[in-house]
Design a protein around this motif. Structure first.
Motif, PDB file in Angstrom:
ATOM      1  N   ARG A 282      -4.266  32.914   0.980  1.00 14.16           N
ATOM      2  CA  ARG A 282      -3.887  33.976   0.067  1.00 14.16           C
ATOM      3  C   ARG A 282      -3.688  33.394  -1.333  1.00 14.16           C
ATOM      4  O   ARG A 282      -3.025  32.357  -1.484  1.00 14.16           O
ATOM      5  CB  ARG A 282      -2.604  34.669   0.522  1.00 14.16           C
ATOM      6  CG  ARG A 282      -2.785  35.579   1.725  1.00 14.16           C
ATOM      7  CD  ARG A 282      -3.608  36.821   1.387  1.00 14.16           C
ATOM      8  NE  ARG A 282      -3.727  37.749   2.510  1.00 14.16           N
ATOM      9  CZ  ARG A 282      -4.774  37.822   3.302  1.00 14.16           C
ATOM     10  NH1 ARG A 282      -5.811  36.986   3.140  1.00 14.16           N
ATOM     11  NH2 ARG A 282      -4.819  38.718   4.284  1.00 14.16           N
ATOM     12  N   PHE A 283      -4.256  34.073  -2.311  1.00 10.66           N
ATOM     13  CA  PHE A 283      -4.086  33.702  -3.711  1.00 10.66           C
ATOM     14  C   PHE A 283      -2.959  34.557  -4.296  1.00 10.66           C
ATOM     15  O   PHE A 283      -3.087  35.784  -4.389  1.00 10.66           O
ATOM     16  CB  PHE A 283      -5.379  33.934  -4.498  1.00 10.66           C
ATOM     17  CG  PHE A 283      -6.487  32.979  -4.162  1.00 10.66           C
ATOM     18  CD1 PHE A 283      -6.611  31.777  -4.841  1.00 10.66           C
ATOM     19  CD2 PHE A 283      -7.401  33.281  -3.151  1.00 10.66           C
ATOM     20  CE1 PHE A 283      -7.630  30.886  -4.534  1.00 10.66           C
ATOM     21  CE2 PHE A 283      -8.424  32.394  -2.841  1.00 10.66           C
ATOM     22  CZ  PHE A 283      -8.540  31.195  -3.534  1.00 10.66           C
ATOM     23  N   LEU A 284      -1.855  33.912  -4.670  1.00  9.21           N
ATOM     24  CA  LEU A 284      -0.710  34.617  -5.233  1.00  9.21           C
ATOM     25  C   LEU A 284      -0.561  34.276  -6.716  1.00  9.21           C
ATOM     26  O   LEU A 284      -0.809  33.139  -7.123  1.00  9.21           O
ATOM     27  CB  LEU A 284       0.573  34.241  -4.500  1.00  9.21           C
ATOM     28  CG  LEU A 284       0.599  34.480  -2.989  1.00  9.21           C
ATOM     29  CD1 LEU A 284       1.965  34.101  -2.426  1.00  9.21           C
ATOM     30  CD2 LEU A 284       0.276  35.935  -2.659  1.00  9.21           C
ATOM     31  N   PRO A 285      -0.138  35.232  -7.529  1.00 12.53           N
ATOM     32  CA  PRO A 285       0.006  34.973  -8.965  1.00 12.53           C
ATOM     33  C   PRO A 285       1.287  34.211  -9.268  1.00 12.53           C
ATOM     34  O   PRO A 285       2.136  34.001  -8.383  1.00 12.53           O
ATOM     35  CB  PRO A 285       0.069  36.380  -9.558  1.00 12.53           C
ATOM     36  CG  PRO A 285       0.745  37.169  -8.489  1.00 12.53           C
ATOM     37  CD  PRO A 285       0.213  36.616  -7.185  1.00 12.53           C
ATOM     38  N   VAL A 318      -0.605  30.318  -7.263  1.00 10.77           N
ATOM     39  CA  VAL A 318      -0.555  29.410  -6.116  1.00 10.77           C
ATOM     40  C   VAL A 318      -1.464  29.891  -4.992  1.00 10.77           C
ATOM     41  O   VAL A 318      -1.727  31.083  -4.837  1.00 10.77           O
ATOM     42  CB  VAL A 318       0.885  29.247  -5.589  1.00 10.77           C
ATOM     43  CG1 VAL A 318       1.805  28.756  -6.696  1.00 10.77           C
ATOM     44  CG2 VAL A 318       1.409  30.548  -4.998  1.00 10.77           C
ATOM     45  N   LEU A 319      -1.909  28.927  -4.195  1.00  7.69           N
ATOM     46  CA  LEU A 319      -2.723  29.188  -3.012  1.00  7.69           C
ATOM     47  C   LEU A 319      -1.908  28.861  -1.777  1.00  7.69           C
ATOM     48  O   LEU A 319      -1.310  27.782  -1.680  1.00  7.69           O
ATOM     49  CB  LEU A 319      -3.989  28.327  -3.037  1.00  7.69           C
ATOM     50  CG  LEU A 319      -4.832  28.308  -1.759  1.00  7.69           C
ATOM     51  CD1 LEU A 319      -5.456  29.671  -1.490  1.00  7.69           C
ATOM     52  CD2 LEU A 319      -5.921  27.233  -1.841  1.00  7.69           C
ATOM     53  N   LEU A 320      -1.877  29.797  -0.825  1.00  2.00           N
ATOM     54  CA  LEU A 320      -1.282  29.540   0.482  1.00  2.00           C
ATOM     55  C   LEU A 320      -2.375  29.230   1.481  1.00  2.00           C
ATOM     56  O   LEU A 320      -3.386  29.931   1.557  1.00  2.00           O
ATOM     57  CB  LEU A 320      -0.506  30.761   0.979  1.00  2.00           C
ATOM     58  CG  LEU A 320       0.636  31.312   0.138  1.00  2.00           C
ATOM     59  CD1 LEU A 320       1.311  32.469   0.880  1.00  2.00           C
ATOM     60  CD2 LEU A 320       1.639  30.243  -0.243  1.00  2.00           C
ATOM     61  N   LEU A 321      -2.173  28.156   2.242  1.00  4.12           N
ATOM     62  CA  LEU A 321      -3.036  27.835   3.387  1.00  4.12           C
ATOM     63  C   LEU A 321      -2.153  27.717   4.610  1.00  4.12           C
ATOM     64  O   LEU A 321      -1.108  27.047   4.557  1.00  4.12           O
ATOM     65  CB  LEU A 321      -3.782  26.521   3.163  1.00  4.12           C
ATOM     66  CG  LEU A 321      -4.908  26.501   2.125  1.00  4.12           C
ATOM     67  CD1 LEU A 321      -5.533  25.109   2.064  1.00  4.12           C
ATOM     68  CD2 LEU A 321      -5.963  27.548   2.444  1.00  4.12           C
ATOM     69  N   ASP A 322      -2.551  28.362   5.681  1.00  2.00           N
ATOM     70  CA  ASP A 322      -1.741  28.375   6.894  1.00  2.00           C
ATOM     71  C   ASP A 322      -0.313  28.831   6.574  1.00  2.00           C
ATOM     72  O   ASP A 322       0.647  28.393   7.197  1.00  2.00           O
ATOM     73  CB  ASP A 322      -1.734  26.995   7.560  1.00  2.00           C
ATOM     74  CG  ASP A 322      -1.090  27.009   8.937  1.00  2.00           C
ATOM     75  OD1 ASP A 322      -1.182  28.048   9.621  1.00  2.00           O
ATOM     76  OD2 ASP A 322      -0.448  25.998   9.308  1.00  2.00           O
ATOM     77  N   ALA A 326      -0.270  25.258  -0.843  1.00  2.00           N
ATOM     78  CA  ALA A 326      -1.268  24.202  -0.645  1.00  2.00           C
ATOM     79  C   ALA A 326      -2.021  23.855  -1.913  1.00  2.00           C
ATOM     80  O   ALA A 326      -2.754  22.868  -1.941  1.00  2.00           O
ATOM     81  CB  ALA A 326      -2.265  24.619   0.429  1.00  2.00           C
ATOM     82  N   GLY A 327      -1.886  24.640  -2.966  1.00  2.50           N
ATOM     83  CA  GLY A 327      -2.632  24.351  -4.185  1.00  2.50           C
ATOM     84  C   GLY A 327      -2.356  25.378  -5.261  1.00  2.50           C
ATOM     85  O   GLY A 327      -1.505  26.268  -5.114  1.00  2.50           O
ATOM     86  N   LEU A 328      -3.110  25.251  -6.350  1.00  4.58           N
ATOM     87  CA  LEU A 328      -2.983  26.130  -7.506  1.00  4.58           C
ATOM     88  C   LEU A 328      -4.340  26.748  -7.815  1.00  4.58           C
ATOM     89  O   LEU A 328      -5.368  26.270  -7.342  1.00  4.58           O
ATOM     90  CB  LEU A 328      -2.489  25.340  -8.726  1.00  4.58           C
ATOM     91  CG  LEU A 328      -1.263  24.455  -8.532  1.00  4.58           C
ATOM     92  CD1 LEU A 328      -0.978  23.645  -9.796  1.00  4.58           C
ATOM     93  CD2 LEU A 328      -0.048  25.286  -8.133  1.00  4.58           C
ATOM     94  N   TRP A 329      -4.342  27.793  -8.624  1.00  4.87           N
ATOM     95  CA  TRP A 329      -5.614  28.393  -9.005  1.00  4.87           C
ATOM     96  C   TRP A 329      -5.515  29.025 -10.380  1.00  4.87           C
ATOM     97  O   TRP A 329      -4.417  29.298 -10.887  1.00  4.87           O
ATOM     98  CB  TRP A 329      -6.078  29.423  -7.983  1.00  4.87           C
ATOM     99  CG  TRP A 329      -5.179  30.616  -7.798  1.00  4.87           C
ATOM    100  CD1 TRP A 329      -4.104  30.698  -6.972  1.00  4.87           C
ATOM    101  CD2 TRP A 329      -5.287  31.889  -8.456  1.00  4.87           C
ATOM    102  NE1 TRP A 329      -3.526  31.943  -7.048  1.00  4.87           N
ATOM    103  CE2 TRP A 329      -4.227  32.702  -7.966  1.00  4.87           C
ATOM    104  CE3 TRP A 329      -6.163  32.433  -9.389  1.00  4.87           C
ATOM    105  CZ2 TRP A 329      -4.026  34.021  -8.374  1.00  4.87           C
ATOM    106  CZ3 TRP A 329      -5.966  33.748  -9.813  1.00  4.87           C
ATOM    107  CH2 TRP A 329      -4.917  34.519  -9.311  1.00  4.87           C
ATOM    108  N   LYS A 330      -6.674  29.241 -10.962  1.00 11.58           N
ATOM    109  CA  LYS A 330      -6.754  29.852 -12.288  1.00 11.58           C
ATOM    110  C   LYS A 330      -8.014  30.687 -12.360  1.00 11.58           C
ATOM    111  O   LYS A 330      -9.079  30.258 -11.911  1.00 11.58           O
ATOM    112  CB  LYS A 330      -6.772  28.762 -13.377  1.00 11.58           C
ATOM    113  CG  LYS A 330      -6.879  29.305 -14.792  1.00 11.58           C
ATOM    114  CD  LYS A 330      -6.809  28.184 -15.825  1.00 11.58           C
ATOM    115  CE  LYS A 330      -8.020  27.297 -15.774  1.00 11.58           C
ATOM    116  NZ  LYS A 330      -8.049  26.312 -16.887  1.00 11.58           N
TER     117      LYS A 330
END
Length: 385
Positions: A282-285, A318-322, A326-330
């Motif tokens: 899931r990609f969260l802001p 932010v990125l959720l994995l499981d 787990a990471g960031l996004w733009k």
């Protein structure tokens, strides 16, 4: 006080707490739910910036498109107002009328922190003058400050602004907050914006009314963020002394404890899926309430990743994995850049299946949320590069 290891409540481990919270947050699978109902279920969406509420709903609702929330903003069925933690939230109009009074004690304490800049200022008169000024027509905070300086020229301008913002339930009027439109922050009172009328006081003073409102908020918080401790809810609301409400409600709740022995309350009928239930990417802001609404955030953020969602004073998407950070996004135009943390990157043997899942979810985001309408692409790398 928190329970100790001598209690006999069932223990919920971190993964069980994670899955329970994701289920309440509509993040295990996208819900078939109208945006207005989702905003109410989640008790609002953190909204320091304009776009995050739209991305929060995209991550949670099937078929969501920004126009749905934008329409609710323009019809005044949802609105932007300072509530929990003294931050701007997007709420339904009904919740704004309920939750803004709930956090008034915290807003009063905030004003007290600025009393040195308010020497000689009659706060009741300040509230009355500011109310009349913004109810005449929506005003910027700078305009409110200048108006109040006419009455108290020796006061600290910033302190006057804080006092007005805290003493009055001020709504950011549209087009501010509407997807695809821009607008300066202009403010009027909640009563005027939702049609209650000028001069209407929406802050409740009755002790009985407040008790009922607090109890209702506890139950709704658990429905959206539970299982949770007293401190968890106090962190979400920016309030103190909520233990009494939890004790009042204890006979209606189920009680667990975490692995450290902290007592966790929950609604008996609330979903608590097993720890092994799959959680899709899931990609969260930035400022998503999932990351900000518990005192103990390890149910989503591993201890070694604490602080990784911020750079100085800038919050990252932010990125959720499981189910876990787990990471960031733009998102830049129609290019979605994903930066995986070291323990999740290719060097750690990330599988092709995991990468494919991230890309697929990223393409869903691009199809729904990229503003230029062109085909987009998902790339892996540094979000700072």
């Amino acid at each position: 006080m928190a329970s100790t290891s001598r209690t006999t409540h069932p223990v919920l481990d971190t993964r069980s707490l994670n899955r329970a919270t994701l289920a309440r947050q509509l993040l295990l699978s996208r819900a078939e739910m109208p945006a207005q109902d989702a905003v109410a279920h989640l008790l609002g969406l953190q909204a320091q910036n304009v776009k995050p509420p739209y991305f929060q709903l995209h991550a949670r609702l099937a078929g969501f498109r920004p126009a749905e929330l934008a329409g609710l903003m323009e019809s005044r069925e949802v609105l932007r107002i300072v509530t929990m933690r003294s931050t701007i939230h997007t709420h339904t109009a009904q919740d704004a009328l309920t939750l803004r009074p709930l956090v008034q004690p915290a807003r009063d304490r905030e004003v007290n922190n600025f009393r040195k800049g308010l020497v000689g200022v009659d706060l009741d008169r300040l509230a009355g003058l500011a109310r009349d000024f913004v109810e005449e027509e929506p005003r910027t905070m700078g305009e409110i400050r200048e108006e109040l300086l006419k009455e108290w020229p020796d006061a600290d301008p910033q302190s006057l602004s804080v006092a007005a913002r805290c003493r009055l339930p001020l709504v950011q009027v549209t087009p501010r907050g509407v997807w695809g439109r821009s607008g300066q922050v202009r403010l009027t009172t909640l009563g005027v914006w939702v049609g209650a009328g000028p001069g209407v006081e929406v802050v409740e003073d009755g002790v009985g009314d407040r008790t009922g409102a607090v109890d209702d908020a506890v139950l709704r918080y658990l429905g959206a963020f539970g299982p949770a401790s007293v401190k968890d809810m106090q962190t979400w609301a920016g309030l103190t002394r909520l233990r009494e409400a939890f004790e009042r409600l204890r006979p209606r709740l189920v009680v667990f404890q975490d692995e450290n022995g902290v007592e966790l309350f929950d609604l008996p009928e609330a979903p608590r899926p097993g720890a092994d239930v799959p959680a899709p990417p899931r990609f969260l802001p930035e400022f998503d309430n999932l990351l900000l609404s518990h005192a103990d955030r390890t149910r989503v953020i591993a201890p070694e990743l604490k602080g990784r969602t911020w750079t100085v004073n800038q919050a990252h998407c932010v990125l959720l994995l499981d189910g876990f950070l787990a990471g960031l996004w733009k998102l830049d135009g129609n290019i979605l850049t994903v930066e995986l943390f070291e323990s999740f990157g290719s060097s750690s043997g990330a599988t092709k299946a995991r990468t494919a899942e991230i890309v697929a979810e990223g393409e869903v985001l691009l199809a729904a949320m990229a503003e230029d309408g062109a085909d987009g692409s998902v790339r892996f790398g540094s979000i700072h590069g």
